[in-house]
Design a protein around this motif. Structure first.
Motif, PDB file in Angstrom:
ATOM      1  N   VAL A 282       3.772   1.143   6.226  1.00  0.00           N
ATOM      2  CA  VAL A 282       3.313   0.867   7.612  1.00  0.00           C
ATOM      3  C   VAL A 282       3.439   2.431   8.255  1.00  0.00           C
ATOM      4  O   VAL A 282       2.384   2.346   8.738  1.00  0.00           O
ATOM      5  CB  VAL A 282       4.580  -0.210   8.482  1.00  0.00           C
ATOM      6  N   CYS A 283       4.092   3.226   7.576  1.00  0.00           N
ATOM      7  CA  CYS A 283       4.593   4.370   7.809  1.00  0.00           C
ATOM      8  C   CYS A 283       2.811   5.096   7.307  1.00  0.00           C
ATOM      9  O   CYS A 283       2.838   6.737   7.569  1.00  0.00           O
ATOM     10  CB  CYS A 283       5.381   5.590   7.345  1.00  0.00           C
TER      11      CYS A 283
ATOM     12  N   THR B  21       0.071   4.483   7.723  1.00  0.00           N
ATOM     13  CA  THR B  21      -1.514   3.429   7.887  1.00  0.00           C
ATOM     14  C   THR B  21      -1.039   3.538   9.509  1.00  0.00           C
ATOM     15  O   THR B  21      -0.296   4.392  10.069  1.00  0.00           O
ATOM     16  CB  THR B  21      -1.490   2.187   7.866  1.00  0.00           C
ATOM     17  N   GLY B  22      -2.304   3.144  10.215  1.00  0.00           N
ATOM     18  CA  GLY B  22      -2.098   3.294  11.840  1.00  0.00           C
ATOM     19  C   GLY B  22      -2.925   4.426  12.282  1.00  0.00           C
ATOM     20  O   GLY B  22      -3.410   5.535  11.434  1.00  0.00           O
TER      21      GLY B  22
ATOM     22  N   GLU C 282      -2.551   6.704  14.195  1.00  0.00           N
ATOM     23  CA  GLU C 282      -1.951   8.022  14.670  1.00  0.00           C
ATOM     24  C   GLU C 282      -2.206   8.780  13.452  1.00  0.00           C
ATOM     25  O   GLU C 282      -1.508   9.840  13.266  1.00  0.00           O
ATOM     26  CB  GLU C 282      -0.610   7.941  14.927  1.00  0.00           C
ATOM     27  N   THR C 283      -2.593   8.104  12.335  1.00  0.00           N
ATOM     28  CA  THR C 283      -2.818   8.768  11.195  1.00  0.00           C
ATOM     29  C   THR C 283      -3.833   9.790  11.483  1.00  0.00           C
ATOM     30  O   THR C 283      -3.742  11.045  10.051  1.00  0.00           O
ATOM     31  CB  THR C 283      -3.184   8.377   9.387  1.00  0.00           C
TER      32      THR C 283
ATOM     33  N   ARG D 132       7.093   9.659  11.555  1.00  0.00           N
ATOM     34  CA  ARG D 132       6.440   9.279  10.647  1.00  0.00           C
ATOM     35  C   ARG D 132       6.596  10.385   8.826  1.00  0.00           C
ATOM     36  O   ARG D 132       6.763   9.380   7.854  1.00  0.00           O
ATOM     37  CB  ARG D 132       5.003   9.598  10.824  1.00  0.00           C
TER      38      ARG D 132
END
Length: 210
Positions: A18-19, A21-22, A24-25, A37
């Motif tokens: 999960v860290c 992706t998303g 905010e990347t 992150r």
């Protein structure tokens, strides 16, 4: 639990990523160092080390998503290691970019980030060649990549040749990336794929996502 009654060794799962992706990347490269992150990715890499090894990440990450985040993390750790005089952060960055590059073999920016990591080792008064050799020993799949870097002439390992320079932000030392500085030699080298011919990367197949 296995058939003989023993507990199966813990391995990474998609939920652990999960860290990487998303939404905010997309802004991750420019935010303050460190942030949440960064801490989460350090935890991810440590878990990979103590379970099935970093190679298991190759079955889980996608070149255009998680691999790009790992590449950005590696550059950020190169900066943070200098600020904190912390060799372990340098080594986390080396591990991250080794994994990233093996999942994104056609992108010269993944190879170029080795330059700040190399420079950081020098700034920490470490032996850069020894650090890269140790990283190759920990993650043999990346050994051809790291050995290829060691074989480059010193002039082709310079920060500016690879599109970086030393800078600072409000929090301290930071590498700045500027493709306008990228040398014509490196662009031409990668355009002709000579680096990839010298560095025989293994063919890796990602496990299908369900």
């Amino acid at each position: 639990m296995t058939e003989d009654g023993h507990f199966a060794p813990e391995r990474l799962e998609l939920a652990d990523l999960v860290c990487l992706t998303g939404a905010e990347t997309a802004r991750y490269a420019g935010v303050a160092i460190p942030n949440e992150r960064d801490v989460a990715i350090v935890d991810l890499l440590r878990k990979a080390r103590r379970t099935g090894g970093p190679g298991q990440l190759l079955d889980l990450i996608r070149p255009e998503v998680e691999a790009e985040t790992l590449r950005t993390f590696a550059l950020r750790m190169a900066s943070l290691a200098v600020r904190r005089a912390d060799p372990e952060l340098l080594r986390m960055g080396l591990l991250a970019v080794s994994v990233s590059t093996l999942r994104a073999v056609d992108r010269h920016d993944d190879v170029s980030v080795l330059a700040p990591l190399w420079r950081t080792a020098s700034l920490l008064r470490l032996d850069p060649a020894a650090e890269f050799a140790a990283a190759a020993a920990e993650f043999p799949a990346a050994a051809p990549l790291l050995s290829g870097w060691l074989d480059r002439p010193a002039s082709l390992r310079e920060l500016t040749v690879l599109g970086f320079h030393e800078s600072a932000d409000a929090d301290g030392f930071r590498y700045a990336e500027d493709w306008a500085e990228l040398s014509r030699e490196f662009d031409e080298e990668f355009a002709h794929r000579s680096l990839l011919r010298r560095v025989t990367l293994p063919l890796l197949r990602r496990r299908p996502r369900h």
